[in-house]
Design a protein around this motif. Structure first.
Motif, PDB file in Angstrom:
ATOM      1  N   VAL A 269       0.845  -1.180   0.000  1.00  0.00           N
ATOM      2  CA  VAL A 269       0.000   0.000   0.000  1.00  0.00           C
ATOM      3  C   VAL A 269       0.890   1.243   0.000  1.00  0.00           C
ATOM      4  O   VAL A 269       1.959   1.260   0.607  1.00  0.00           O
ATOM      5  CB  VAL A 269      -0.959  -0.014   1.211  1.00  0.00           C
ATOM      6  CG1 VAL A 269      -0.221   0.055   2.529  1.00  0.00           C
ATOM      7  CG2 VAL A 269      -1.995   1.098   1.102  1.00  0.00           C
ATOM      8  N   HIS A 270       0.481   2.266  -0.740  1.00  0.00           N
ATOM      9  CA  HIS A 270       1.325   3.446  -0.906  1.00  0.00           C
ATOM     10  C   HIS A 270       0.469   4.708  -0.920  1.00  0.00           C
ATOM     11  O   HIS A 270      -0.766   4.652  -0.823  1.00  0.00           O
ATOM     12  CB  HIS A 270       2.146   3.336  -2.199  1.00  0.00           C
ATOM     13  CG  HIS A 270       1.348   2.940  -3.388  1.00  0.00           C
ATOM     14  ND1 HIS A 270       0.591   3.824  -4.101  1.00  0.00           N
ATOM     15  CD2 HIS A 270       1.164   1.719  -3.990  1.00  0.00           C
ATOM     16  CE1 HIS A 270      -0.018   3.193  -5.094  1.00  0.00           C
ATOM     17  NE2 HIS A 270       0.310   1.912  -5.049  1.00  0.00           N
ATOM     18  N   ASP A 271       1.132   5.859  -1.062  1.00  0.00           N
ATOM     19  CA  ASP A 271       0.455   7.150  -0.940  1.00  0.00           C
ATOM     20  C   ASP A 271       0.176   7.834  -2.270  1.00  0.00           C
ATOM     21  O   ASP A 271      -0.607   8.771  -2.327  1.00  0.00           O
ATOM     22  CB  ASP A 271       1.292   8.100  -0.075  1.00  0.00           C
ATOM     23  CG  ASP A 271       1.427   7.590   1.346  1.00  0.00           C
ATOM     24  OD1 ASP A 271       0.421   7.153   1.908  1.00  0.00           O
ATOM     25  OD2 ASP A 271       2.548   7.621   1.883  1.00  0.00           O
ATOM     26  N   GLU A 272       0.834   7.395  -3.336  1.00  0.00           N
ATOM     27  CA  GLU A 272       0.674   8.053  -4.629  1.00  0.00           C
ATOM     28  C   GLU A 272      -0.350   7.328  -5.496  1.00  0.00           C
ATOM     29  O   GLU A 272      -0.443   6.097  -5.462  1.00  0.00           O
ATOM     30  CB  GLU A 272       2.019   8.097  -5.354  1.00  0.00           C
ATOM     31  CG  GLU A 272       3.055   8.985  -4.704  1.00  0.00           C
ATOM     32  CD  GLU A 272       4.326   9.041  -5.534  1.00  0.00           C
ATOM     33  OE1 GLU A 272       4.329   9.732  -6.559  1.00  0.00           O
ATOM     34  OE2 GLU A 272       5.296   8.366  -5.156  1.00  0.00           O
ATOM     35  N   ASP A 273      -1.068   8.111  -6.293  1.00  0.00           N
ATOM     36  CA  ASP A 273      -2.078   7.548  -7.189  1.00  0.00           C
ATOM     37  C   ASP A 273      -1.650   7.719  -8.643  1.00  0.00           C
ATOM     38  O   ASP A 273      -0.955   8.679  -8.980  1.00  0.00           O
ATOM     39  CB  ASP A 273      -3.421   8.262  -7.000  1.00  0.00           C
ATOM     40  CG  ASP A 273      -4.016   8.014  -5.633  1.00  0.00           C
ATOM     41  OD1 ASP A 273      -3.911   6.883  -5.151  1.00  0.00           O
ATOM     42  OD2 ASP A 273      -4.571   8.973  -5.050  1.00  0.00           O
ATOM     43  N   THR A 692      -1.759   9.651   5.495  1.00  0.00           N
ATOM     44  CA  THR A 692      -2.824  10.567   5.910  1.00  0.00           C
ATOM     45  C   THR A 692      -3.705   9.988   7.011  1.00  0.00           C
ATOM     46  O   THR A 692      -4.439  10.724   7.663  1.00  0.00           O
ATOM     47  CB  THR A 692      -3.720  10.949   4.710  1.00  0.00           C
ATOM     48  OG1 THR A 692      -4.309   9.761   4.162  1.00  0.00           O
ATOM     49  CG2 THR A 692      -2.910  11.662   3.646  1.00  0.00           C
ATOM     50  N   ASP A 693      -3.664   8.678   7.205  1.00  0.00           N
ATOM     51  CA  ASP A 693      -4.515   8.043   8.224  1.00  0.00           C
ATOM     52  C   ASP A 693      -3.732   6.951   8.966  1.00  0.00           C
ATOM     53  O   ASP A 693      -4.164   5.799   9.031  1.00  0.00           O
ATOM     54  CB  ASP A 693      -5.765   7.455   7.563  1.00  0.00           C
ATOM     55  CG  ASP A 693      -6.943   7.350   8.533  1.00  0.00           C
ATOM     56  OD1 ASP A 693      -6.756   7.668   9.731  1.00  0.00           O
ATOM     57  OD2 ASP A 693      -8.035   6.950   8.097  1.00  0.00           O
ATOM     58  N   PRO A 694      -2.577   7.286   9.544  1.00  0.00           N
ATOM     59  CA  PRO A 694      -1.750   6.257  10.185  1.00  0.00           C
ATOM     60  C   PRO A 694      -2.437   5.560  11.354  1.00  0.00           C
ATOM     61  O   PRO A 694      -2.184   4.376  11.608  1.00  0.00           O
ATOM     62  CB  PRO A 694      -0.511   7.036  10.643  1.00  0.00           C
ATOM     63  CG  PRO A 694      -0.959   8.462  10.732  1.00  0.00           C
ATOM     64  CD  PRO A 694      -1.971   8.619   9.644  1.00  0.00           C
ATOM     65  N   GLU A 695      -3.325   6.273  12.069  1.00  0.00           N
ATOM     66  CA  GLU A 695      -3.992   5.660  13.215  1.00  0.00           C
ATOM     67  C   GLU A 695      -4.916   4.522  12.788  1.00  0.00           C
ATOM     68  O   GLU A 695      -5.083   3.543  13.513  1.00  0.00           O
ATOM     69  CB  GLU A 695      -4.784   6.726  13.991  1.00  0.00           C
ATOM     70  CG  GLU A 695      -3.909   7.655  14.815  1.00  0.00           C
ATOM     71  CD  GLU A 695      -3.010   6.883  15.771  1.00  0.00           C
ATOM     72  OE1 GLU A 695      -3.510   5.973  16.469  1.00  0.00           O
ATOM     73  OE2 GLU A 695      -1.800   7.180  15.812  1.00  0.00           O
ATOM     74  N   ALA A 696      -5.533   4.660  11.598  1.00  0.00           N
ATOM     75  CA  ALA A 696      -6.389   3.590  11.098  1.00  0.00           C
ATOM     76  C   ALA A 696      -5.575   2.315  10.888  1.00  0.00           C
ATOM     77  O   ALA A 696      -6.050   1.203  11.170  1.00  0.00           O
ATOM     78  CB  ALA A 696      -7.063   4.012   9.798  1.00  0.00           C
TER      79      ALA A 696
END
Length: 778
Positions: A269-273, A692-696
């Motif tokens: 899983v990564h951050d770029e689209d 953007t949502d590390p806690e999830a």
């Protein structure tokens, strides 16, 4: 001394055998052979082009692999026979009105004359022909070869290349100079000016004779989704830029040469689209443009979980699925989805100028999904024109359940064709344009019935609604149905019936073996229980009601895939587990198989209940299921174990780590242990992005909760798993070792991937699960 050692060895063996007795007539080693024990069922059903033969893959002789069989439904008495020569398959829906159908055979272009039932080879090539598209002109057919579009005209006998996609600009002589210098040189010298005039004149003369292929220089962007409108006037294509992803590696330790080798696998899983552009080329005007999507509603809106109402500075990246062209070929429907998974737009494009109207905008603060809706893995949803081109139909979860909607282009009105607390799972248009053939769970979440849906009135006519699953394949003339059908304790078989109400199915195949048929397989009861949040949860219950004990042991099974259904009335894809559960009941266990929150078949709210917290509401459903067993099935609260594979393995880990007093033991098969190490498409839907949502990710990943382990845990994993990779289980076990945990064991399978193939691996795995449950629950 030697005899004393032998005595203790025998005593140990006898003690081990006494710990795990089996009173069932089923043998674990036998049922773990799967279809070899059950019987190989028919699959891949399709109609031949002449409308009277059904082709399917089958293996009744228990050969190493399945072969193609054929049945002639026109003969009064006919058994399936092995097919020795290939038969052309039925016309696609968009070819049924043409006298000649075009299809590919071994990568070559072939024409089938429906009137004479004859086939002609048209183009044979070493470069594979694929993606056939029909034109309004019956003599013309379009196809792709490589990444370019071609037109074959049977009347003119011509083959024309339409597009020319090139990765880079052609290298010119003297390219050491700049464009400005070239322009300056031409201005200096009459000789160069005359040469340029001659070149331009020659090009204009050439263009007067034949149209050259339209050249698109796409550089580093990838080209796909190349299409042409039925009128032949417009070519559309998608240019895509994909972020650089670090692929993972899987090591294969067993090989013929004795060396381990490595293969590449998916990225994490990564951050770029990715980014996409839709190009539209007007062949008549010889011009092209890229569709401007900046006018899409909320294209810059940030999702709610960010707690920031400031719009993005740029448009969000979107997925553009393949277009659906109108019958006249001047308009196109586009199904577009944002890469952050929050929005889906359906638009209709005027291909002449690129103007578009949004006919449906679906927003979900969790993630867009559901049956018949375009998904993260690029699978296209239900979307098409009616035959007259005046309306289009699509599926949406607007009501909370996935239903079919009809949009009228003239009135701009949308109406629901189906409604209720059930879902439409498949949609097929009839040839007459008046009816949709749909598969839906209208009678019960665990059934799949077949219906006719009238496009004008919305009337739903039941055709096949017997308890179970009807996988229907409509004949080319739409008079007959080939049906692959099963119920909960009877595997899939092939049936034939008429396509009308009150029809009776005639069974064609008998696939189950003598060994399978000798056992009285249970039809598990599909029950509901009230979860702690008041919602109704469905589950399969396996129990021996004649057993009057008040402190029974129980096993809870957790299905995988997350969005999948297993508490249903048809043959389970978990057929080994189904047989194992019968085996467990014979040996005194009660078994509960729960369609926990996020399972398929129950609507949007059920599907998205795990948003930003996997192992939350879904795990609680299993704890509530245990409570149901204790209160209703005479199960002891201290004698309940849990097991499952993939997502089921993940839930097992979360159960033992975060609810350590609830389950006496657990077996986690091929389990996800850290969601930041799983794939992007599935994970980002539910947990957003790691940055953007590390806690999830932290609250959803077992590796952050290992300190809670108190009770026996068995870890089972294939070494060559390229889906949930063995690194997951290595990282988890290292954490458990470092924390001094003593209640876990691990077994690795050197030749197995995510789905095991070898029966001896299946047997070893389930022997260990049975021993774990027997030891700690009985």
């Amino acid at each position: 001394m030697r005899y004393l050692v032998l005595f203790f060895t025998l005593l140990s063996a006898l003690s081990h055998a006494q710990q795990v007795p089996n009173v069932s007539p089923l043998e674990l080693k036998e049922i773990m052979t799967g279809d070899a024990f059950i019987g190989y069922q028919p699959d891949d059903i399709r109609w031949s082009i002449n409308e009277k033969e059904i082709l399917f893959d089958w293996n009744p002789e228990n050969q190493p692999a399945a072969s193609t069989y054929v049945i002639d439904i026109k003969k009064p008495v006919s058994d399936p026979v092995l097919l020795h020569a290939p038969l052309p398959l039925a016309f696609d829906v968009d070819q049924r009105s043409y006298p000649i159908a075009y299809h590919t055979l071994e990568g070559n272009l072939v024409a089938w004359n429906k009137k004479t039932n004859t086939q002609t080879l048209l183009i044979q090539s070493t470069s594979t022909i694929h993606s056939i598209q029909r034109a309004r002109d019956a003599h013309k057919v379009y196809f792709l070869q490589g990444k370019n579009l071609f037109e074959y005209d049977s009347k003119a006998g011509s083959l024309v290349q339409i597009t020319n996609f090139v990765a880079e600009e052609s290298t010119k002589k003297g390219n050491n100079g700049s464009a400005a210098m070239e322009k300056e040189e031409v201005q200096h010298f009459i000789f160069l000016q005359d040469q340029q005039k001659l070149d331009d004149w020659q090009k204009s003369k050439e263009n007067n004779h034949f149209n050259t292929p339209f050249t698109i220089v796409h550089g580093s962007e990838q080209v796909d989704n190349i299409q042409i409108s039925p009128s032949g006037n417009y070519v559309t294509y998608r240019l895509s830029t994909y972020p650089k992803e670090m692929e993972t590696q899987v090591q294969h330790p067993i090989s013929t040469d004795g060396h381990a080798y490595v293969s590449k696998a998916r990225s994490k899983v990564h951050d770029e689209d990715p980014s996409h552009r839709l190009g539209i080329y007007n062949r008549k005007r010889d011009n092209m443009y890229y569709l401007d999507l900046s006018k899409l509603k909320d294209i810059r809106k940030k999702p709610a979980y960010l707690n920031d109402t400031t719009p993005y500075a740029q448009d969000r990246n979107v997925i553009i699925h393949r277009l659906k062209f109108s019958p006249d070929g001047d308009r196109a429907l586009a199904d577009i989805r944002s890469y952050d998974n929050k929005d889906r737009w359906i638009i209709v494009i005027d291909l002449e100028n690129g103007n578009f109207e949004t006919i449906s905008h679906q927003h979900d603060e969790a993630w867009i999904g559901g049956p018949g809706i375009s998904s993260w893995n690029m699978v296209e949803g239900t979307l098409d024109y009616t035959l007259d081109g005046k309306s289009c139909y699509f599926q949406s979860e607007e009501s909370g359940y996935s239903h079919v909607y009809l949009y009228n282009f003239a009135t701009k009105n949308t109406k629901a064709l189906t409604e209720g607390k059930w879902e439409v799972h498949e949609v097929l248009a009839s040839g007459n344009g008046k009816t949709l053939y749909i598969t839906a769970n209208a009678t019960h979440p665990g059934n799949r019935g077949f219906y006719h849906l009238d496009l004008n009135s919305g009337k739903l006519t039941p055709i096949l609604t017997k308890e179970g699953y009807h996988e229907v394949h409509v004949s080319p003339d739409e008079k007959m149905l080939a049906v692959r059908y099963s119920n909960a304790n009877t595997p899939w078989e092939l049936f034939v019936c008429e396509n009308k109400p009150g029809t009776a199915m005639k069974q064609i195949t008998k696939s189950t073996t003598k060994q399978f048929n000798t056992y009285a397989w249970r039809n598990p009861e599909v029950i509901t229980f009230k979860a702690s949040d008041g919602k109704e949860v469905y589950a399969r219950l396996y129990e021996n009601k004649a057993d009057q004990r008040t402190d029974k042991p129980a096993v809870i099974f957790v299905h995988g895939a997350g969005y999948l259904q297993n508490a249903h009335h048809y043959w389970s894809s978990y057929h080994r587990e189904y047989m194992f559960h019968n085996y467990l009941v014979d040996n005194g266990f009660t078994v509960l198989d729960i369609d926990y929150r996020a399972s398929e078949g129950y609507g949007r709210d059920y599907r998205t209940a795990i948003y930003r917290h996997m192992g939350g509401r879904d795990l609680q459903d299993h704890i509530d299921g245990k409570k149901y067993l204790v209160e209703n099935c005479s199960v002891s609260a201290e004698k309940v174990g849990i097991y499952g594979g993939s997502y089921g393995g993940f839930i097992t880990l979360m159960a033992l780590f975060t609810a350590p007093k609830e389950f006496q033991c657990g077996a986690a098969l091929r389990a996800v242990t850290d969601w930041s190490h799983y794939n992007h498409e599935y994970t980002s839907n539910i947990l957003n992005y790691p940055s953007t949502d590390p806690e999830a990710y932290k609250r959803s990943s077992p590796i952050y909760h290992t300190t809670g382990l108190e009770r026996p845990l068995l870890l089972l994993h294939g070494l060559v798993d390229d889906n949930v990779q063995v690194q997951d289980i290595f990282r988890l076990s290292e954490k458990l070792i470092e924390q001094g945990k003593e209640t876990f064991d691990m077994m690795l399978y050197p030749v197995e991937a995510h789905g095991f193939k070898q029966s001896y691996s299946w047997y070893d795995e389930y022997r260990r699960i049975y021993e774990l449950m027997y030891k700690h629950l009985k």
